[in-house]
Design an enzyme around this catalytic site. Structure first.
Site, PDB file in Angstrom:
ATOM      1  N   CYS A 251      14.126   9.933   6.371  1.00 57.22           N
ATOM      2  CA  CYS A 251      13.917   9.484   7.763  1.00 57.22           C
ATOM      3  C   CYS A 251      15.146   9.732   8.619  1.00 57.22           C
ATOM      4  CB  CYS A 251      13.496   8.019   7.785  1.00 57.22           C
ATOM      5  SG  CYS A 251      14.561   6.958   6.797  1.00 57.22           S
TER       6      CYS A 251
ATOM      7  N   LYS B 211       0.835  -1.196   0.000  1.00 61.46           N
ATOM      8  CA  LYS B 211       0.000   0.000   0.000  1.00 61.46           C
ATOM      9  C   LYS B 211       0.872   1.249   0.000  1.00 61.46           C
ATOM     10  CE  LYS B 211      -1.696   2.808   2.823  1.00 61.46           C
ATOM     11  NZ  LYS B 211      -1.579   4.035   2.009  1.00 61.46           N
TER      12      LYS B 211
ATOM     13  N   GLU C 158       9.998   1.053  10.455  1.00 60.35           N
ATOM     14  CA  GLU C 158      11.065   2.045  10.309  1.00 60.35           C
ATOM     15  C   GLU C 158      10.425   3.415  10.378  1.00 60.35           C
ATOM     16  OE1 GLU C 158      13.788   2.724   6.780  1.00 60.35           O
ATOM     17  OE2 GLU C 158      13.369   4.584   7.831  1.00 60.35           O
TER      18      GLU C 158
ATOM     19  N   GLU D  64      10.169  15.878  14.712  1.00 60.43           N
ATOM     20  CA  GLU D  64      10.546  15.637  13.321  1.00 60.43           C
ATOM     21  C   GLU D  64       9.786  16.628  12.438  1.00 60.43           C
ATOM     22  OE1 GLU D  64       9.218  11.997  11.183  1.00 60.43           O
ATOM     23  OE2 GLU D  64      11.330  11.755  10.683  1.00 60.43           O
TER      24      GLU D  64
END
Ligand code: NAI
Ligand code: MG
Length: 491
Positions: A292, A183, A258, A392
């Site tokens: 990331c 997905k 992750e 973040e």
């Protein structure tokens, strides 16, 4: 509107059981070009019913003659796929650039990496092996392990680099003989759909790889909670990662997550400062900060702080920000209007919290006003407790923090809930090894940043998640390590 052979004006369907079909609901959503704000195409909007269909197809495929494919067969298939990708690579890279905004220079540079990844996993397909285990059980028993494909895998990926991220499930699935429901993110589903077409044409059997674009809270959640899925591989935010882990409890499926980061990049006064300035800038600015493990907290030894921060800002000012398809562009737009809102929101937060904007800190207008562009930004006088140092941002925003000693900077670097990437710039060998060992992060780069290779493991620590990608242990996550006991006693 920019033309592309994959975009023919029709709604891009789901790919399930080797066939293209609309969503059961008949719904679709828009995929936007973040360089222009224009709609590229509509895409079928999968939801729980389509996920059910895809999982059923993946289960049938898993139970089919796919199981009898030998390692050499799977290897040959993967090499055929790699060749097929190579033939259409420029279209694939261009589609990715159009859909999520990374400059063409970046997406084209993935060619070598993608080829090597397929070849690395194709090689690994031949070296899956169990062991004979000695035992002291009374009697006479032979005990050994078999590594068997785990079953149906669900992968949920984000929008910041789907062309790369999708391979972290496609390659281990093909190497081990698992099957996949993939997905992609709503913001950038197109390269994954085009990949499905390439895989199919290259001979991947029907049902082995299925692609269902759709919203996270419906399609994604249904996949994560599905009782006939044996493993979920998730890449994305820590917030959603927590939901994935919770949803996995329905059937105790295996999980690899992750997640996000707020990775420290530490520059000591003895570093090669030219190398470090360029390296520290690109550690964060690459892909407009949407990486990331981006090095977003820049710790600089106080004696060089002012000059070094200015050098990094200068690198930022020199970068050409522009539309993704312009060959001169070094940094593209942010991938979505939501991301633009989030990142510009942090410019306000930075100012309100007392950080100083050395460079950038604004949305770009003029020719770029319709796209989602911001300038590469360096924030100085940041304290490690400020929101811009803790959260973040996922944009080209460096928070520069001064430090006085090695012990202090290690403590500050580790004072975060995350633990993905980290960087050290120094010419002192002992210090480099010492600090590398002390940083609570899955990866540390020394005098470089973000170097990756399919043969070298990437992993996270703490709330950056768990599970590995790449390297010699990744396939274990797609294999059942089964034990067999045989009574071989004589009369
Ligand atoms: P997200 O983590 O919500 O989205 C990633 C994927 O998860 C997408 O495919 C999405 O459809 C799916 N998803 C969302 N909710 C789900 C649910 N309840 N169940 C199953 N799947 C679900 O991230 P999003 O909303 O796109 O971005 C928000 C922030 O997350 C970004 O600003 C960034 O800070 C961070 N992020 C971090 C990434 C990383 O690689 N570290 C990647 C993407 C986002
Ligand atoms: Mg898009």
């Amino acid at each position: 509107m920019t033309a592309h052979p994959f975009l023919d004006g029709t709604v891009k369907p789901l790919f399930i059981d080797g066939q293209w079909r609309p969503a059961r609901s008949g719904d679709s959503f828009e995929s936007i070009d973040p360089s222009t704000g224009h709609v590229l195409t509509r895409v079928a909007r999968g939801d729980a019913a389509d996920i059910d269909d895809a999982v059923a197809a993946a289960r049938r495929a898993f139970d089919s003659e796919w199981q009898s494919w030998k390692p050499f067969d799977r290897q040959a298939l993967m090499l055929d796929v790699a060749a097929a990708i190579d033939r259409r690579f420029e279209d694939l890279a261009r589609l990715e650039s159009m859909d999520m905004g990374a400059p063409l220079a970046r997406t084209l540079s993935f060619r070598r990496w993608i080829q090597q990844t397929f070849r690395y996993y194709a090689a690994q397909a031949l070296s899956i092996r169990g062991d004979v285990l000695s035992n002291s059980a009374p009697g006479d028993y032979l005990s050994y392990s078999l590594k068997l494909p785990l079953g149906v895998v669900g992968a949920i990926i984000p929008w910041n680099g789907p062309l790369i991220t999708q391979l972290w499930s496609i390659c281990p699935v093909l190497a081990t003989g698992c099957t996949l429901v993939l997905k992609p993110a709503e913001e950038a589903p197109l390269s994954t759909l085009m990949m499905a077409e390439i895989l199919h044409e290259a001979g991947v059997p029907k049902g082995v790889i299925n692609v269902v674009p759709g919203p996270g809270p419906t399609a994604g959640a249904a996949l994560a909670a599905h009782r006939d899925v044996d493993k979920i591989a998730f890449t994305g935010s820590t917030l959603t990662g927590r939901k994935i882990i919770e949803a996995s409890a329905t059937n105790m499926k295996r999980v690899a997550v992750e997640l996000g980061g707020k990775s420290p990049d530490i520059v000591f006064a003895d570093a090669d400062l030219e190398l470090a300035a360029r390296g520290a800038a690109m550690a964060c600015f690459n892909n407009s900060g949407q990486v990331c493990y981006a090095g977003t907290r820049l710790f600089v030894e106080r004696s060089i702080y002012a000059d070094f921060v200015e050098k990094v800002a200068e690198v930022g000012r020199s970068l050409k920000v522009g539309p993704s398809l312009d060959p001169q562009t070094q940094l593209g737009p942010l991938a979505s209007s939501m991301q633009l809102e989030k990142v510009t929101g942090y410019f306000d937060i930075a100012r309100a919290d007392g950080a100083r904007i050395v460079s950038g800190g604004e949305r770009l207008g003029g020719d770029l006003a319709d796209g989602f562009f911001v300038s590469p930004t360096v924030l100085a006088d940041v304290d490690n407790s400020m929101r811009v140092a803790r959260e973040e941002i996922f944009g080209p925003v460096i928070a520069a923090i001064p430090f006085d000693s090695e012990a202090e900077v290690v403590a500050m670097a580790n004072d975060t809930t995350y633990g993905l990437g980290s960087g050290i710039w120094t010419q002192n060998l002992g210090r480099a090894h010492r600090v590398a060992r002390s940083l609570r992060a899955g990866m540390t780069w020394t005098n470089c940043y973000a170097v990756t290779d399919p043969g070298v493991t990437m992993t996270g620590a703490r709330q950056s998640g768990y599970g590995v990608k790449g390297g010699p242990w990744h396939l274990d996550e797609y294999l059942l390590n089964k034990t067999v006991w045989m009574n071989i006693a004589g009369e």
